[in-house]
Write a protein that holds these residues in place. Structure first.
Motif, PDB file in Angstrom:
ATOM      1  N   PRO A  60       3.357  -3.625   7.176  1.00  0.00           N
ATOM      2  CA  PRO A  60       2.751  -4.452   6.283  1.00  0.00           C
ATOM      3  C   PRO A  60       2.388  -3.858   4.952  1.00  0.00           C
ATOM      4  CG  PRO A  60       2.225  -4.978   8.613  1.00  0.00           C
ATOM      5  CD  PRO A  60       2.708  -3.614   8.621  1.00  0.00           C
ATOM      6  N   ARG A  61       1.447  -2.732   5.260  1.00  0.00           N
ATOM      7  CA  ARG A  61       1.110  -2.061   4.042  1.00  0.00           C
ATOM      8  C   ARG A  61       2.250  -1.727   2.929  1.00  0.00           C
ATOM      9  NH1 ARG A  61      -3.395  -1.916   1.298  1.00  0.00           N
ATOM     10  NH2 ARG A  61      -4.725  -0.793   2.744  1.00  0.00           N
ATOM     11  N   GLU A  62       3.615  -1.291   3.408  1.00  0.00           N
ATOM     12  CA  GLU A  62       4.670  -1.068   2.744  1.00  0.00           C
ATOM     13  C   GLU A  62       5.262  -2.049   1.993  1.00  0.00           C
ATOM     14  OE1 GLU A  62       6.472   2.920   5.319  1.00  0.00           O
ATOM     15  OE2 GLU A  62       7.075   0.829   5.899  1.00  0.00           O
ATOM     16  N   ARG A  63       5.225  -3.203   2.915  1.00  0.00           N
ATOM     17  CA  ARG A  63       5.460  -4.228   2.210  1.00  0.00           C
ATOM     18  C   ARG A  63       4.637  -4.940   1.056  1.00  0.00           C
ATOM     19  NH1 ARG A  63       6.224  -9.010   5.732  1.00  0.00           N
ATOM     20  NH2 ARG A  63       5.161 -10.280   4.684  1.00  0.00           N
ATOM     21  N   GLU A  64       3.609  -4.765   1.232  1.00  0.00           N
ATOM     22  CA  GLU A  64       2.660  -5.219   0.256  1.00  0.00           C
ATOM     23  C   GLU A  64       2.705  -4.380  -1.180  1.00  0.00           C
ATOM     24  OE1 GLU A  64      -2.253  -6.017   0.234  1.00  0.00           O
ATOM     25  OE2 GLU A  64      -1.732  -4.305   1.202  1.00  0.00           O
ATOM     26  N   ILE A  65       3.062  -2.952  -0.936  1.00  0.00           N
ATOM     27  CA  ILE A  65       3.159  -1.993  -1.951  1.00  0.00           C
ATOM     28  C   ILE A  65       4.525  -2.575  -2.652  1.00  0.00           C
ATOM     29  CG2 ILE A  65       3.593   0.112  -2.411  1.00  0.00           C
ATOM     30  CD1 ILE A  65       1.343   1.095  -0.608  1.00  0.00           C
ATOM     31  N   LEU A  66       5.415  -2.771  -1.880  1.00  0.00           N
ATOM     32  CA  LEU A  66       6.844  -3.027  -2.295  1.00  0.00           C
ATOM     33  C   LEU A  66       6.392  -4.151  -3.257  1.00  0.00           C
ATOM     34  CD1 LEU A  66       9.965  -3.059  -2.338  1.00  0.00           C
ATOM     35  CD2 LEU A  66       9.731  -4.313  -0.463  1.00  0.00           C
ATOM     36  N   ARG A  67       5.845  -5.256  -2.786  1.00  0.00           N
ATOM     37  CA  ARG A  67       5.761  -6.693  -3.702  1.00  0.00           C
ATOM     38  C   ARG A  67       5.135  -6.484  -4.684  1.00  0.00           C
ATOM     39  NH1 ARG A  67       2.711  -9.091  -0.457  1.00  0.00           N
ATOM     40  NH2 ARG A  67       0.868  -8.661  -1.186  1.00  0.00           N
ATOM     41  N   LEU A  68       3.866  -5.587  -4.816  1.00  0.00           N
ATOM     42  CA  LEU A  68       3.054  -5.133  -6.098  1.00  0.00           C
ATOM     43  C   LEU A  68       4.109  -4.614  -7.053  1.00  0.00           C
ATOM     44  CD1 LEU A  68      -0.259  -4.461  -4.211  1.00  0.00           C
ATOM     45  CD2 LEU A  68       0.345  -6.325  -5.782  1.00  0.00           C
ATOM     46  N   ALA A  69       4.835  -3.432  -6.598  1.00  0.00           N
ATOM     47  CA  ALA A  69       5.616  -2.704  -7.244  1.00  0.00           C
ATOM     48  C   ALA A  69       6.713  -3.630  -7.960  1.00  0.00           C
ATOM     49  CB  ALA A  69       6.257  -1.603  -6.749  1.00  0.00           C
TER      50      ALA A  69
ATOM     51  N   ASP B 247      -5.672   1.326  -7.486  1.00  0.00           N
ATOM     52  CA  ASP B 247      -7.007   0.596  -7.550  1.00  0.00           C
ATOM     53  C   ASP B 247      -7.172  -0.628  -6.967  1.00  0.00           C
ATOM     54  OD1 ASP B 247      -7.462   3.002  -9.178  1.00  0.00           O
ATOM     55  OD2 ASP B 247      -7.014   1.942 -11.192  1.00  0.00           O
ATOM     56  N   GLY B 248      -6.059  -1.573  -6.748  1.00  0.00           N
ATOM     57  CA  GLY B 248      -6.151  -2.780  -6.056  1.00  0.00           C
ATOM     58  C   GLY B 248      -6.255  -2.666  -4.852  1.00  0.00           C
ATOM     59  N   LEU B 249      -5.505  -1.443  -4.070  1.00  0.00           N
ATOM     60  CA  LEU B 249      -5.689  -1.590  -2.718  1.00  0.00           C
ATOM     61  C   LEU B 249      -6.737  -0.510  -2.088  1.00  0.00           C
ATOM     62  CD1 LEU B 249      -1.966  -1.632  -1.946  1.00  0.00           C
ATOM     63  CD2 LEU B 249      -3.527  -3.551  -1.856  1.00  0.00           C
ATOM     64  N   GLY B 250      -7.302   0.156  -3.136  1.00  0.00           N
ATOM     65  CA  GLY B 250      -8.539   1.185  -2.722  1.00  0.00           C
ATOM     66  C   GLY B 250      -7.817   2.367  -2.006  1.00  0.00           C
TER      67      GLY B 250
END
Length: 177
Positions: free
Chosen positions: A112-121, A132-135
């Protein structure tokens, strides 16, 4: 009482065509249609649009489709269907049912964290903005990016949006690579 059928799209022509399709739709409850163009439009607005809502997208990326599903639309169409099937789906959704017409999604190789970072990138965030957004620490995001590139078979970070929005193969064919 006749229900409201409203179309949302980032492309006015699609919005007008969608509204034309919905004219005289036999619904008694409100229903909303999101024509996901440009790709990513549904991700930006799905939380704020009224429900029930059906999203129609042509984006083939399984990660993108999972992100849309995480936003719990009442319906999601990602495989081609005709106007009559689309109208039927909207009527069903207006009656409180769900409608999903998707390609088979294989198990997600990303956590899930990888997918979140993928989406944000993919949506244009820099590593610093993601951190900054994910701490997280900037180095942690850099490590995630390297892992994502490896898992997805990408060479450079600039390929992430193309991959996420289902455009990478088209670009590679166009460039002859």
């Amino acid at each position: 009482m006749e229900g409201l059928a409203k179309v949302y799209s980032g492309v006015l022509t699609l919005e007008l065509h969608g509204q034309s399709l919905l004219d005289n739709l036999p619904v008694t409850q409100s229903v909303h249609l999101v024509m996901d163009a440009p790709w990513g439009y549904a991700l930006w607005g799905l939380r704020s649009w009224p429900r029930p809502v059906l999203v129609v997208t042509g984006n083939p990326s399984p990660h993108y489709l999972r992100d849309l599903l995480d936003l719990s639309p009442d319906g999601l169409v990602a495989d081609p269907i005709g106007p009559s099937e689309l109208k039927e789906a909207l009527v069903r959704i207006s009656q409180g049912h769900h409608f999903y017409h998707l390609p088979r999604l294989e198990p997600d190789p990303l956590c899930p964290r990888e997918r979140e970072i993928l989406r944000l990138a993919a949506l244009g965030s820099t590593n610093r903005e993601i951190a900054d957004g994910l701490g997280l620490q900037a180095k942690t995001v850099e490590n995630y990016m390297n892992t994502l590139l490896e898992k997805l078979g990408l060479r450079i970070r600039a390929q992430i949006p193309l991959y996420y929005f289902g455009l990478l193969e088209s670009c590679q064919k166009w460039s002859g690579k």
